[in-house]
Design a protein around this motif. Structure first.
Motif, PDB file in Angstrom:
ATOM      1  N   SER A 141       0.464  -6.443  -1.963  1.00 43.11           N
ATOM      2  CA  SER A 141       0.220  -7.379  -0.856  1.00 43.11           C
ATOM      3  C   SER A 141       0.161  -6.624   0.455  1.00 43.11           C
ATOM      4  CB  SER A 141       1.331  -8.423  -0.800  1.00 43.11           C
ATOM      5  OG  SER A 141       1.199  -9.267   0.333  1.00 43.11           O
ATOM      6  N   ARG A 142      -0.707  -7.072   1.333  1.00 43.24           N
ATOM      7  CA  ARG A 142      -0.770  -6.509   2.683  1.00 43.24           C
ATOM      8  C   ARG A 142      -0.093  -7.421   3.689  1.00 43.24           C
ATOM      9  NH1 ARG A 142      -6.879  -5.438   3.856  1.00 43.24           N
ATOM     10  NH2 ARG A 142      -6.022  -4.412   5.715  1.00 43.24           N
ATOM     11  N   THR A 143       0.403  -8.572   3.245  1.00 43.96           N
ATOM     12  CA  THR A 143       1.012  -9.535   4.167  1.00 43.96           C
ATOM     13  C   THR A 143       2.492  -9.768   3.898  1.00 43.96           C
ATOM     14  OG1 THR A 143       0.360 -11.388   2.751  1.00 43.96           O
ATOM     15  CG2 THR A 143      -1.175 -10.739   4.477  1.00 43.96           C
ATOM     16  N   HIS A 144       2.946  -9.545   2.674  1.00 47.37           N
ATOM     17  CA  HIS A 144       4.344  -9.792   2.322  1.00 47.37           C
ATOM     18  C   HIS A 144       4.980  -8.507   1.791  1.00 47.37           C
ATOM     19  CE1 HIS A 144       4.276 -14.236   2.606  1.00 47.37           C
ATOM     20  NE2 HIS A 144       3.012 -14.109   2.244  1.00 47.37           N
ATOM     21  N   PRO A 145       6.182  -8.152   2.263  1.00 45.66           N
ATOM     22  CA  PRO A 145       6.883  -6.995   1.723  1.00 45.66           C
ATOM     23  C   PRO A 145       7.505  -7.325   0.368  1.00 45.66           C
ATOM     24  CG  PRO A 145       8.266  -8.097   3.328  1.00 45.66           C
ATOM     25  CD  PRO A 145       6.943  -8.819   3.326  1.00 45.66           C
ATOM     26  N   LEU A 146       8.043  -6.306  -0.280  1.00 50.37           N
ATOM     27  CA  LEU A 146       8.661  -6.503  -1.590  1.00 50.37           C
ATOM     28  C   LEU A 146       9.732  -7.588  -1.557  1.00 50.37           C
ATOM     29  CD1 LEU A 146       9.224  -5.719  -4.557  1.00 50.37           C
ATOM     30  CD2 LEU A 146      10.760  -3.938  -3.680  1.00 50.37           C
ATOM     31  N   ALA A 147      10.547  -7.610  -0.512  1.00 54.33           N
ATOM     32  CA  ALA A 147      11.635  -8.596  -0.425  1.00 54.33           C
ATOM     33  C   ALA A 147      11.115 -10.023  -0.446  1.00 54.33           C
ATOM     34  CB  ALA A 147      12.468  -8.356   0.832  1.00 54.33           C
ATOM     35  N   HIS A 148       9.839 -10.217  -0.060  1.00 56.65           N
ATOM     36  CA  HIS A 148       9.234 -11.554  -0.028  1.00 56.65           C
ATOM     37  C   HIS A 148       8.095 -11.656  -1.050  1.00 56.65           C
ATOM     38  CE1 HIS A 148      10.679 -12.188   4.416  1.00 56.65           C
ATOM     39  NE2 HIS A 148      11.669 -12.240   3.533  1.00 56.65           N
ATOM     40  N   TRP A 149       8.248 -10.974  -2.192  1.00 62.33           N
ATOM     41  CA  TRP A 149       7.171 -10.984  -3.187  1.00 62.33           C
ATOM     42  C   TRP A 149       6.814 -12.402  -3.634  1.00 62.33           C
ATOM     43  CZ3 TRP A 149       8.208 -13.290  -7.795  1.00 62.33           C
ATOM     44  CH2 TRP A 149       9.549 -13.436  -8.174  1.00 62.33           C
ATOM     45  N   ILE A 150       7.823 -13.272  -3.719  1.00 64.75           N
ATOM     46  CA  ILE A 150       7.553 -14.640  -4.152  1.00 64.75           C
ATOM     47  C   ILE A 150       6.639 -15.352  -3.149  1.00 64.75           C
ATOM     48  CG2 ILE A 150       9.596 -15.616  -3.018  1.00 64.75           C
ATOM     49  CD1 ILE A 150       8.175 -16.675  -6.444  1.00 64.75           C
ATOM     50  N   GLY A 151       6.735 -14.957  -1.879  1.00 64.00           N
ATOM     51  CA  GLY A 151       5.888 -15.560  -0.864  1.00 64.00           C
ATOM     52  C   GLY A 151       4.410 -15.272  -1.096  1.00 64.00           C
ATOM     53  N   ASP A 152       4.103 -14.057  -1.545  1.00 61.86           N
ATOM     54  CA  ASP A 152       2.701 -13.738  -1.801  1.00 61.86           C
ATOM     55  C   ASP A 152       2.174 -14.505  -3.001  1.00 61.86           C
ATOM     56  OD1 ASP A 152       0.626 -11.446  -0.845  1.00 61.86           O
ATOM     57  OD2 ASP A 152       0.352 -11.932  -2.962  1.00 61.86           O
ATOM     58  N   LEU A 153       2.984 -14.639  -4.040  1.00 65.22           N
ATOM     59  CA  LEU A 153       2.542 -15.380  -5.214  1.00 65.22           C
ATOM     60  C   LEU A 153       2.343 -16.866  -4.893  1.00 65.22           C
ATOM     61  CD1 LEU A 153       4.671 -13.753  -8.051  1.00 65.22           C
ATOM     62  CD2 LEU A 153       2.224 -13.490  -7.625  1.00 65.22           C
ATOM     63  N   VAL A 154       3.158 -17.400  -4.009  1.00 63.46           N
ATOM     64  CA  VAL A 154       2.999 -18.807  -3.618  1.00 63.46           C
ATOM     65  C   VAL A 154       1.801 -18.977  -2.694  1.00 63.46           C
ATOM     66  CG1 VAL A 154       4.052 -20.702  -2.322  1.00 63.46           C
ATOM     67  CG2 VAL A 154       5.425 -19.400  -3.964  1.00 63.46           C
ATOM     68  N   GLU A 155       1.688 -18.103  -1.700  1.00 64.22           N
ATOM     69  CA  GLU A 155       0.605 -18.233  -0.721  1.00 64.22           C
ATOM     70  C   GLU A 155      -0.753 -17.864  -1.306  1.00 64.22           C
ATOM     71  OE1 GLU A 155      -0.313 -17.129   3.953  1.00 64.22           O
ATOM     72  OE2 GLU A 155       1.508 -16.381   2.980  1.00 64.22           O
ATOM     73  N   HIS A 156      -0.725 -17.036  -2.380  1.00 66.66           N
ATOM     74  CA  HIS A 156      -1.972 -16.671  -3.053  1.00 66.66           C
ATOM     75  C   HIS A 156      -2.911 -15.986  -2.058  1.00 66.66           C
ATOM     76  CE1 HIS A 156      -3.729 -17.038  -6.985  1.00 66.66           C
ATOM     77  NE2 HIS A 156      -4.821 -17.672  -6.579  1.00 66.66           N
TER      78      HIS A 156
END
Length: 335
Positions: A141-156
């Motif tokens: 991801s270029r928008t979410h760091p590892l700590a917020h990996w779930i955020g990238d999967l949700v935001e798609h």
């Protein structure tokens, strides 16, 4: 020039057979959390990286009486994907520091690449080395760091990338862009293509390295039973695909909503308590895209399986969540 997300040509779906049981014989504590990737060497050892930055070697993980664990190096960041090199060095995708090379004899850590076009390389995920010294690796991801990996999967977000670093270069080039959480990476047995795990799309992508379709990409295996994570190729064997979690119908419904809705949901998701489900799974896949084995447990003692490799006739499982490894029987082995 960077390619875009994959087309449908060549896509396959997993066989509709019932999975066989994935039952750990042993849970091996490592004294630290999050052995996210596991890779085996020719001496029967397994290497992994922990949340605190340590790179560990586990000798004889399948033998409780002779298992040993020692620290080989510390990256100073958060190691994820690993790739052993012939000269006893290790390539490391570090989620904080970029692409690293670690000497396993002296523990020296060298940064190979930490920026691309002026942008810091963050959330590097998995890496492979080609015979000519080229290194290919993914950025989830270029928008979410590892700590917020779930955020990238949700935001798609679709900001995952496949990158290539040529020998002697310090600036990677983009091979594929617009991937949904680019993750695991493996090379075909004849080195003609790469297989890339696209976690957010529950599929594997093929990127052609040679031949008449060089530089093109397509779906390699579609409609996976869950989120594919790290990939590892067994010597003279299949590609092992870790399935970190089963598919979530509500999440897939959300992915069909607009960007503003997904963004709001992602902000909520990164603040919500998370506990992985009890389902754990792995697939073994051939170079023709055929699923050779599907192993699964619905009440696993080892949750969120993010990697799998073979070592001394055992299947070793890593996890971003757990504080150790799981040691399982390979399919067909019951002694």
């Amino acid at each position: 020039m960077a390619g875009s997300r994959a087309g449908r040509r060549g896509a396959r779906s997993p066989a509709a057979s019932h999975p066989t049981a994935l039952v750990p014989r042993r849970l091996l504590s490592l004294g630290g959390r999050g052995p996210e990737d596991v890779v085996a060497d020719h001496r029967g050892g397994v290497l992994t990286g922990l949340e605190d930055g340590r790179i560990l070697r586990v000798d004889r993980p399948g033998d409780p009486d002779h298992t040993s664990v020692r620290v080989l190096a510390e990256t100073g960041g958060r190691p994820l994907g690993l790739e052993l090199l012939p000269d006893n060095a290790l390539l490391v995708c570090d989620a904080e520091r970029g692409l690293l090379r670690v000497g396993l004899d002296d523990g020296v850590v060298r940064v190979l690449a930490d920026t691309i076009a002026g942008e810091p390389l963050r959330f590097c995920s998995n890496v492979v080395a080609l015979a000519d010294g080229t290194v290919c690796f993914t950025v989830s991801s270029r928008t979410h760091p590892l700590a917020h990996w779930i955020g990238d999967l949700v935001e798609h977000t679709g900001t995952g990338r496949l990158l290539r670093l040529a020998p002697g270069e310090t600036e990677p080039e983009v091979l594929l862009d617009g991937l949904q959480f680019a993750n695991g990476l493996a090379v075909s047995s004849d080195a003609s293509f790469l297989v890339v795990a696209e976690t957010g799309a529950c599929r594997l992508i093929r990127y052609w390295l040679t031949g008449p379709r060089q530089g093109e990409n397509e779906v390699f295996l579609d409609d996976l039973p869950g989120w594919p994570d790290n990939l590892w190729r067994a010597p003279d064997g299949p590609i092992w695909v870790a399935i970190a979690a089963p598919r979530v119908a509500a999440l897939e419904f959300l992915h069909r909503r607009g960007p503003a809705v997904r963004h709001t949901a992602a902000r909520i998701a990164v603040r919500a308590p998370f506990r992985p489900p009890g389902t754990a799974g792995v697939l073994a896949v051939g170079d023709d895209g055929r699923v050779l084995h599907h192993l699964e447990s619905h009440r696993s003692r080892h949750r969120m399986v993010t990697s799998a490799c073979e070592s001394d006739d055992h299947l070793i499982l890593g996890s971003l969540w757990e504080s150790g490894l799981a040691v399982c029987d390979l399919p067909g082995r019951t002694d």
